[in-house]
Motif scaffolding. Structure first.
Motif, PDB file in Angstrom:
ATOM      1  N   UNK A   1      31.946  -2.773 -33.836  1.00 53.29           N
ATOM      2  CA  UNK A   1      30.698  -2.235 -34.383  1.00 53.29           C
ATOM      3  C   UNK A   1      30.479  -2.707 -35.821  1.00 53.29           C
ATOM      4  N   UNK A   2      31.558  -2.783 -36.583  1.00 54.54           N
ATOM      5  CA  UNK A   2      31.439  -3.282 -37.957  1.00 54.54           C
ATOM      6  C   UNK A   2      30.926  -4.717 -37.970  1.00 54.54           C
ATOM      7  N   UNK A   3      31.352  -5.506 -36.984  1.00 52.54           N
ATOM      8  CA  UNK A   3      30.968  -6.920 -36.958  1.00 52.54           C
ATOM      9  C   UNK A   3      29.617  -7.144 -36.301  1.00 52.54           C
ATOM     10  N   UNK A   4      29.350  -6.398 -35.234  1.00 55.36           N
ATOM     11  CA  UNK A   4      28.180  -6.723 -34.405  1.00 55.36           C
ATOM     12  C   UNK A   4      27.069  -5.690 -34.460  1.00 55.36           C
ATOM     13  N   UNK A   5      27.383  -4.512 -34.981  1.00 51.50           N
ATOM     14  CA  UNK A   5      26.408  -3.424 -34.977  1.00 51.50           C
ATOM     15  C   UNK A   5      25.824  -3.261 -33.567  1.00 51.50           C
ATOM     16  N   UNK A   6      26.705  -3.001 -32.605  1.00 48.14           N
ATOM     17  CA  UNK A   6      26.245  -2.964 -31.211  1.00 48.14           C
ATOM     18  C   UNK A   6      25.318  -1.776 -30.956  1.00 48.14           C
ATOM     19  N   UNK A   7      24.566  -1.860 -29.843  1.00 48.60           N
ATOM     20  CA  UNK A   7      23.569  -0.813 -29.565  1.00 48.60           C
ATOM     21  C   UNK A   7      24.098   0.254 -28.614  1.00 48.60           C
ATOM     22  N   UNK A   8      25.190  -0.065 -27.910  1.00 50.65           N
ATOM     23  CA  UNK A   8      25.723   0.928 -26.986  1.00 50.65           C
ATOM     24  C   UNK A   8      27.087   0.515 -26.479  1.00 50.65           C
ATOM     25  N   UNK A   9      27.833   1.515 -26.014  1.00 55.81           N
ATOM     26  CA  UNK A   9      29.151   1.223 -25.450  1.00 55.81           C
ATOM     27  C   UNK A   9      29.114   1.415 -23.940  1.00 55.81           C
ATOM     28  N   UNK A  10      29.984   0.667 -23.265  1.00 51.85           N
ATOM     29  CA  UNK A  10      30.157   0.810 -21.823  1.00 51.85           C
ATOM     30  C   UNK A  10      31.622   1.119 -21.591  1.00 51.85           C
ATOM     31  N   UNK A  11      31.898   2.249 -20.976  1.00 52.37           N
ATOM     32  CA  UNK A  11      33.291   2.606 -20.687  1.00 52.37           C
ATOM     33  C   UNK A  11      33.606   2.213 -19.263  1.00 52.37           C
ATOM     34  N   UNK A  12      34.578   1.315 -19.108  1.00 50.56           N
ATOM     35  CA  UNK A  12      34.946   0.894 -17.756  1.00 50.56           C
ATOM     36  C   UNK A  12      36.222   1.610 -17.318  1.00 50.56           C
ATOM     37  N   UNK A  13      36.480   1.531 -16.027  1.00 52.56           N
ATOM     38  CA  UNK A  13      37.718   2.040 -15.420  1.00 52.56           C
ATOM     39  C   UNK A  13      37.867   3.548 -15.600  1.00 52.56           C
ATOM     40  N   UNK A  14      36.750   4.245 -15.655  1.00 51.56           N
ATOM     41  CA  UNK A  14      36.818   5.698 -15.763  1.00 51.56           C
ATOM     42  C   UNK A  14      37.427   6.310 -14.504  1.00 51.56           C
ATOM     43  N   UNK A  15      37.365   5.555 -13.421  1.00 50.66           N
ATOM     44  CA  UNK A  15      37.968   6.037 -12.166  1.00 50.66           C
ATOM     45  C   UNK A  15      39.479   6.228 -12.327  1.00 50.66           C
ATOM     46  N   UNK A  16      40.082   5.518 -13.280  1.00 48.93           N
ATOM     47  CA  UNK A  16      41.526   5.653 -13.456  1.00 48.93           C
ATOM     48  C   UNK A  16      41.892   6.444 -14.699  1.00 48.93           C
ATOM     49  N   UNK A  17      40.880   7.012 -15.381  1.00 51.62           N
ATOM     50  CA  UNK A  17      41.138   7.701 -16.649  1.00 51.62           C
ATOM     51  C   UNK A  17      41.239   9.202 -16.421  1.00 51.62           C
ATOM     52  N   UNK A  18      42.443   9.745 -16.556  1.00 52.14           N
ATOM     53  CA  UNK A  18      42.613  11.184 -16.320  1.00 52.14           C
ATOM     54  C   UNK A  18      42.465  11.965 -17.610  1.00 52.14           C
ATOM     55  N   UNK A  19      42.409  11.263 -18.769  1.00 51.52           N
ATOM     56  CA  UNK A  19      42.474  11.970 -20.039  1.00 51.52           C
ATOM     57  C   UNK A  19      41.147  12.108 -20.775  1.00 51.52           C
ATOM     58  N   UNK A  20      40.358  11.056 -20.784  1.00 52.99           N
ATOM     59  CA  UNK A  20      39.009  11.190 -21.345  1.00 52.99           C
ATOM     60  C   UNK A  20      38.869  11.019 -22.848  1.00 52.99           C
ATOM     61  N   UNK A  21      39.956  10.620 -23.532  1.00 49.37           N
ATOM     62  CA  UNK A  21      39.919  10.531 -24.996  1.00 49.37           C
ATOM     63  C   UNK A  21      38.855   9.585 -25.535  1.00 49.37           C
ATOM     64  N   UNK A  22      38.682   8.439 -24.887  1.00 50.79           N
ATOM     65  CA  UNK A  22      37.699   7.466 -25.365  1.00 50.79           C
ATOM     66  C   UNK A  22      36.287   8.020 -25.207  1.00 50.79           C
ATOM     67  N   UNK A  23      36.029   8.594 -24.038  1.00 50.70           N
ATOM     68  CA  UNK A  23      34.687   9.119 -23.761  1.00 50.70           C
ATOM     69  C   UNK A  23      34.297  10.187 -24.776  1.00 50.70           C
ATOM     70  N   UNK A  24      35.280  11.006 -25.170  1.00 52.30           N
ATOM     71  CA  UNK A  24      34.972  12.112 -26.075  1.00 52.30           C
ATOM     72  C   UNK A  24      34.906  11.681 -27.542  1.00 52.30           C
ATOM     73  N   UNK A  25      35.544  10.574 -27.898  1.00 56.98           N
ATOM     74  CA  UNK A  25      35.626  10.223 -29.325  1.00 56.98           C
ATOM     75  C   UNK A  25      34.637   9.149 -29.785  1.00 56.98           C
ATOM     76  N   UNK A  26      34.252   8.248 -28.890  1.00 59.60           N
ATOM     77  CA  UNK A  26      33.508   7.059 -29.339  1.00 59.60           C
ATOM     78  C   UNK A  26      32.246   7.412 -30.127  1.00 59.60           C
ATOM     79  N   UNK A  27      31.436   8.318 -29.595  1.00 55.29           N
ATOM     80  CA  UNK A  27      30.166   8.630 -30.259  1.00 55.29           C
ATOM     81  C   UNK A  27      30.404   9.164 -31.676  1.00 55.29           C
TER      82      UNK A  27
END
Ligand code: GDP
Length: 295
Positions: free
Chosen positions: A236-262
């Motif tokens: 984000x510092x380099x590209x100032x992206x407009x949105x994130x895409x979280x992949x492999x949520x089917x294998x994610x039992x914890x959810x830390x990325x989903x809850x923290x990114x925003x």
């Protein structure tokens, strides 16, 4: 998805749910348990702390102590706060121009090529668009083949140029071809890069400068938790992206990325990948995700 986190939050609530009279101490203890559950889920430390402080304040402000069903009230507050934490409302791709140019960025193996195909398929079937895929991952020849196979599978044209290894030229050519062929969306897949790889980071900045994309979607493997969030910060510092895409949520039992990114990079999650198939893509809805986490 997120089973681990859901279980732990459920256990944290048990204290309050069973209680006839609730004291401030019960609430404080529950918050401690919730914070622990969030940290176990690999949620960013500051995010977890701010979140539980906020929930606690709301809980006391909304008279959880005198409510007849404190557990229920707290669940509602948690639901609202989790929704806000993940961005509040749904944020989709915008189409401000024809063609709309979408640049895909992220680390090796994050799922960029797969997502490029999924997004093209989604825009074609759900949004009535006519996308062109551009194979810009010049460093991994198999990635070009992979995108061509996906394109064939979903009936979407793929622009590739094996004569050059210049991703800037390929991106420009792809946009020109889209204009010529009346494709109203151009999705440019790019090479995976390590965030520490300065030359590669400069290269994607140059691709951005060359085609001026309307959307830059940062693709990240949700299962990598805090690493996903740290990588998001660098990109984000380099590209100032407009949105994130979280992949492999089917294998994610914890959810830390989903809850923290925003809360860490202040950019919305726009899509989630839930499998390897082309249909395994969902628009991200913070409210639905919150309900799902709370079970
Ligand atoms: P790239 O290097 O970023 O282009 O990554 P790829 O698109 O090649 O994906 C890497 C691997 O992750 C492949 O085996 C994909 O099938 C797999 N993959 C991508 N997205 C998902 C997803 O949402 N769920 C699962 N389970 N696997 C995925």
């Amino acid at each position: 998805m997120f089973e681990n986190l859901s279980d732990k939050l459920d256990r944290a609530f048990k204290v309050l749910k069973g209680q006839g009279t609730i004291t401030e101490i019960n609430v404080a203890e529950t918050m401690k348990e919730i914070r622990k559950a969030l940290l176990d889920a690999d949620v960013n430390y500051k995010t977890a702390k701010t979140f539980t402080d906020e929930v606690r304040q709301k809980a006391l402000g909304e008279n959880v102590l005198t409510s007849i069903s404190p557990g229920q009230l707290l669940t509602k507050i948690m639901n609202d706060e989790l929704t806000a934490l993940m961005g509040g409302s749904t944020s989709e791709v915008n189409f401000p121009a024809t063609p709309t140019i979408i640049l895909i960025a992220g680390l090796n193996g994050a799922g960029k090529t797969t997502f490029s195909g999924k997004l093209a398929n989604f825009l074609k079937t759900q949004k009535n668009k006519k996308p062109l895929l551009v194979a810009g991952d010049v460093y991994r020849p198999a990635a070009i083949d992979q995108l061509e196979v996906l394109g064939q599978q979903i009936g979407i044209p793929v622009y590739a140029n094996r004569e050059t290894t210049d991703p800037i030229a390929i991106a420009r050519e792809g946009v020109a071809l889209a204009k010529q062929n009346n494709n109203n969306v151009v999705i440019i897949d790019t090479a995976g890069r390590l965030a520490i790889d300065e030359a590669m980071m400069q290269e994607i900045e140059q691709v951005k400068a060359a085609v001026n994309p309307h959307e830059i979607l940062f693709v990240v493997d949700a299962m990598t938790g805090q690493d996903a969030v740290n990588t998001a910060k660098v990109f984000n510092d380099r590209l100032d992206f407009t949105g994130a895409v979280l992949t492999k949520l089917d294998g994610d039992t914890r959810g830390g990325a989903a809850l923290s990114i925003k809360s860490v990079v202040n950019k919305p999650i726009k899509f989630i990948g839930t499998g390897e198939k082309m249909e395994a893509l969902d628009v991200f809805h913070p409210d639905r995700m919150a309900s799902r986490i709370l079970g």
